[in-house]
Design a protein around this motif. Structure first.
Motif, PDB file in Angstrom:
ATOM      1  N   GLY A  86       0.793  -1.222   0.000  1.00 25.79           N
ATOM      2  CA  GLY A  86       0.000   0.000   0.000  1.00 25.79           C
ATOM      3  C   GLY A  86       0.826   1.273   0.000  1.00 25.79           C
ATOM      4  N   LEU A  87       2.138   1.156   0.128  1.00 26.34           N
ATOM      5  CA  LEU A  87       3.010   2.323   0.155  1.00 26.34           C
ATOM      6  C   LEU A  87       3.344   2.792  -1.252  1.00 26.34           C
ATOM      7  CD1 LEU A  87       5.585   1.187   2.853  1.00 26.34           C
ATOM      8  CD2 LEU A  87       3.679   2.746   3.147  1.00 26.34           C
ATOM      9  N   ALA A  88       3.825   4.015  -1.343  1.00 26.22           N
ATOM     10  CA  ALA A  88       4.318   4.512  -2.622  1.00 26.22           C
ATOM     11  C   ALA A  88       5.599   3.763  -2.982  1.00 26.22           C
ATOM     12  CB  ALA A  88       4.595   6.011  -2.530  1.00 26.22           C
ATOM     13  N   LYS A  89       5.853   3.597  -4.228  1.00 29.44           N
ATOM     14  CA  LYS A  89       7.067   2.899  -4.670  1.00 29.44           C
ATOM     15  C   LYS A  89       8.214   3.872  -4.743  1.00 29.44           C
ATOM     16  CE  LYS A  89       4.905  -0.975  -5.411  1.00 29.44           C
ATOM     17  NZ  LYS A  89       4.790  -1.865  -4.339  1.00 29.44           N
ATOM     18  N   PRO A  90       9.407   3.613  -4.386  1.00 26.81           N
ATOM     19  CA  PRO A  90       9.800   2.460  -3.597  1.00 26.81           C
ATOM     20  C   PRO A  90       9.527   2.714  -2.117  1.00 26.81           C
ATOM     21  CG  PRO A  90      11.733   3.783  -4.056  1.00 26.81           C
ATOM     22  CD  PRO A  90      10.558   4.456  -4.736  1.00 26.81           C
ATOM     23  N   GLY A  91       9.205   1.676  -1.408  1.00 30.20           N
ATOM     24  CA  GLY A  91       8.986   1.763   0.031  1.00 30.20           C
ATOM     25  C   GLY A  91      10.029   0.911   0.734  1.00 30.20           C
ATOM     26  N   TYR A  92      10.539   1.406   1.837  1.00 27.48           N
ATOM     27  CA  TYR A  92      11.592   0.696   2.559  1.00 27.48           C
ATOM     28  C   TYR A  92      11.211   0.530   4.023  1.00 27.48           C
ATOM     29  CZ  TYR A  92      14.214   1.990  -1.562  1.00 27.48           C
ATOM     30  OH  TYR A  92      14.618   2.151  -2.857  1.00 27.48           O
TER      31      TYR A  92
END
Length: 80
Positions: free
Chosen positions: A25-31
């Motif tokens: 569900g996070l924006a790409k890229p997510g860390y």
């Protein structure tokens, strides 16, 4: 935070865990970043903690080490 407040806060968020579903569900890229120590399996899925492309846990923990070292060096009269 007092012990009682810490327990109350832990009870409030006991069902929260960083999972693959939340990660998608996070924006790409997510860390995944954490100040360590992380409670593997409870705070985040173990597979996410071990994923070398997503988890920056050890990089962040290593970088956190340098600020106290600099403060210690400066308070002892040394130079950076």
């Amino acid at each position: 935070m007092g012990k009682e407040a810490e327990i109350k806060n832990a009870e409030r968020f006991k069902d929260w865990k960083y999972t693959r579903k939340r990660h998608r569900g996070l924006a790409k890229p997510g860390y995944l970043m954490h100040v360590m120590p992380i409670d593997r399996g409870n705070e985040a899925d173990v597979e996410l903690c071990d994923d070398p492309e997503l988890a920056w846990l050890y990089d962040q923990a290593e970088n956190r080490l340098h600020a106290p070292k600099a403060v210690l060096a400066l308070t002892m009269g040394g130079r950076l």
